[in-house]
Design an enzyme around this catalytic site. Structure first.
Site, mmCIF file in Angstrom:
data_model
loop_
_atom_site.group_PDB
_atom_site.id
_atom_site.type_symbol
_atom_site.label_atom_id
_atom_site.label_comp_id
_atom_site.label_asym_id
_atom_site.label_seq_id
_atom_site.Cartn_x
_atom_site.Cartn_y
_atom_site.Cartn_z
ATOM 1 N N HIS A 274 0.825 -1.203 0.000
ATOM 2 C CA HIS A 274 0.000 0.000 0.000
ATOM 3 C C HIS A 274 0.862 1.258 0.000
ATOM 4 O O HIS A 274 0.472 2.281 -0.587
ATOM 5 C CB HIS A 274 -0.934 -0.005 1.204
ATOM 6 C CG HIS A 274 -2.092 -0.911 1.038
ATOM 7 N ND1 HIS A 274 -2.841 -1.385 2.098
ATOM 8 C CD2 HIS A 274 -2.648 -1.472 -0.073
ATOM 9 C CE1 HIS A 274 -3.801 -2.181 1.648
ATOM 10 N NE2 HIS A 274 -3.694 -2.241 0.336
ATOM 11 N N HIS B 165 -4.795 -4.948 -10.778
ATOM 12 C CA HIS B 165 -3.451 -4.497 -10.446
ATOM 13 C C HIS B 165 -2.470 -4.792 -11.582
ATOM 14 O O HIS B 165 -1.644 -3.945 -11.939
ATOM 15 C CB HIS B 165 -2.972 -5.165 -9.158
ATOM 16 C CG HIS B 165 -3.591 -4.613 -7.920
ATOM 17 N ND1 HIS B 165 -3.267 -3.380 -7.412
ATOM 18 C CD2 HIS B 165 -4.522 -5.147 -7.078
ATOM 19 C CE1 HIS B 165 -3.971 -3.169 -6.304
ATOM 20 N NE2 HIS B 165 -4.731 -4.218 -6.082
#
Length: 415
Positions: free
Chosen positions: A257, A388
């Site tokens: 993250h 992603h």
């Protein structure tokens, strides 16, 4: 092509990979959205149809159609057809007709299985609506307007400058938890919504979230982002210590993250007419801290999924999404700064992706590897996601999503 070649992600390879990922998403097409697929590309009955998977598949399909300048080549109806299917299902199957907002999950027969209203799910509905609007997918503009209204009235806390986490189906009960993950994805969605609508308020909201989570919290913790908070936004450093492998709320800090945020801060910078000067240094600090702490931390190549507050590995498995966000962040930082070190990072990590994560036989990427880089399923079972990986591939080609503009070294005076 040999992944040790001079260019580990050449355009012909990235284009082919994007096509294959969208084709994989097409296999997940289901009458009520997009299903969670197993490693062999079969829908998992135990998982059903999730809103976040459906919205992310819709976003990717719309982005692919936008890049292809039309329908694309994937599937009988092309990427645009997949995007239109996703928009329709988000508007009809997964939306709650009685109370508004979106269910979290349906069974495969369309019965609501999880009726909670979660910010994480709604962030991706907003993203799907924004990207679909940019790609002129039928119904996407209405989806965007609906999602924006729900996020604005139900989740966004203007006094705090960030979003609440989750509610009961009828919005009567709020979960006494606040999360960085959902707010991070709302930043992405806000930037996309701003690009699709031209409304500057979305970028200002994205900055407010970043100011608290990165400018205050990550900075106060050595550029390590606390993920879990109380309802009044006090850090909960021990949250889920007894469930460290939770796929959405793991214990400790999550370097992936930080890498994702490093890139998002650059997009926030580009979206603002007069951005604050701390965004680029913060992006670089997040990137450097995460890469140093997580890459090959236990001896083998790959990023350890989570670390404790002393940077000791907690969950040592390697997640595909972390590697993809790493290469995307490295690519974005290289374009922003012209620092060759970022390009070197990107090349190193692309070689890792090609050697260990890309499964050419299946047409998708392995979602999880064990600490020895063998296929695993400690955190993620199956291969439900293409979002992603597609993002990283698109960045390698310079194909930015709506809201993902970058200031470049040439245009900003950066080194």
């Amino acid at each position: 092509m040999d992944p040790s070649a001079d260019d580990p992600a050449p355009p012909e390879w990235t284009r082919a990979q994007r096509e294959r990922l969208v084709a994989w998403a097409g296999r997940a097409r289901h009458p009520h959205g997009f299903a969670w697929l197993d490693d062999d590309g079969r829908p998992r009955a135990d998982e059903g149809v999730h809103t976040w998977i459906t919205a992310r598949a819709t976003h990717v399909a719309a982005l692919h159609a936008l890049h292809a300048g039309g329908t694309g080549r994937t599937g009988p109806a092309g990427a645009a057809g997949l995007a239109e299917h996703g928009v329709r299902r988000l508007r009809e199957s997964l939306r709650d007709p009685a109370h508004g907002g979106w269910y979290s999950r349906l069974d495969l027969d369309g019965t609501p299985a999880d009726t909670a209203k979660a910010a994480y799910q709604h962030a991706f509905v907003l993203l799907a609506g924004a990207t679909g609007t940019a790609a002129r997918v039928p119904g996407a503009a209405d989806l965007l307007a609906d999602a924006a209204a729900v996020v604005d009235t139900r989740f966004w806390d203007d006094r705090a400058g960030r979003a609440a986490e989750a509610f009961d189906r009828d919005w009567s009960g709020a979960e006494p938890y606040r999360g960085a993950n959902s707010n991070m994805h709302l930043v992405e969605a806000f930037l996309a919504a701003g690009a699709a609508t031209g409304e500057a308020e979305w970028a200002r909201r994205a900055l407010r979230v970043a100011e608290f989570l990165i400018g205050e919290q990550a900075a106060a913790h050595g550029h390590r982002l606390p993920e879990h908070y109380t309802a009044d936004w006090r850090v909960r450093p021990e949250y889920n210590r007894d469930r460290p492998a939770d796929p959405f709320r793991p214990y400790g800090w999550t370097p992936g993250h930080s890498l994702e945020w490093a890139r998002l801060l650059l997009h926030v910078e580009a979206a603002l007419a007069d951005p604050p000067g701390w965004l680029l240094p913060a992006a670089e600090a997040l990137f450097t801290t995460a890469a140093r702490a997580s890459w090959a931390r236990d001896g083998a190549d790959g990023f350890c999924y989570t670390l404790d507050w002393a940077d000791r590995p907690v969950i040592r498995e390697r997640m595909h999404w972390v590697a993809t966000e790493a290469v995307a962040a490295a690519t974005a930082l290289h374009r922003r700064t012209a620092d060759p070190g970022y390009a070197e990072h990107a090349d190193r990590w692309w070689r890792y992706v090609r050697a260990h994560l890309v499964d050419d036989a299946a047409g998708n990427w392995r979602h999880e590897l064990d600490p020895a880089n063998r296929p695993g399923a400690t955190v993620w079972a199956g291969r439900p996601d293409v979002y992603h990986a597609y993002t990283a591939l698109a960045f390698a080609e310079g194909l930015a999503a709506p809201g993902f503009a970058l200031r470049t070294a040439e245009g900003s005076g950066a080194r």
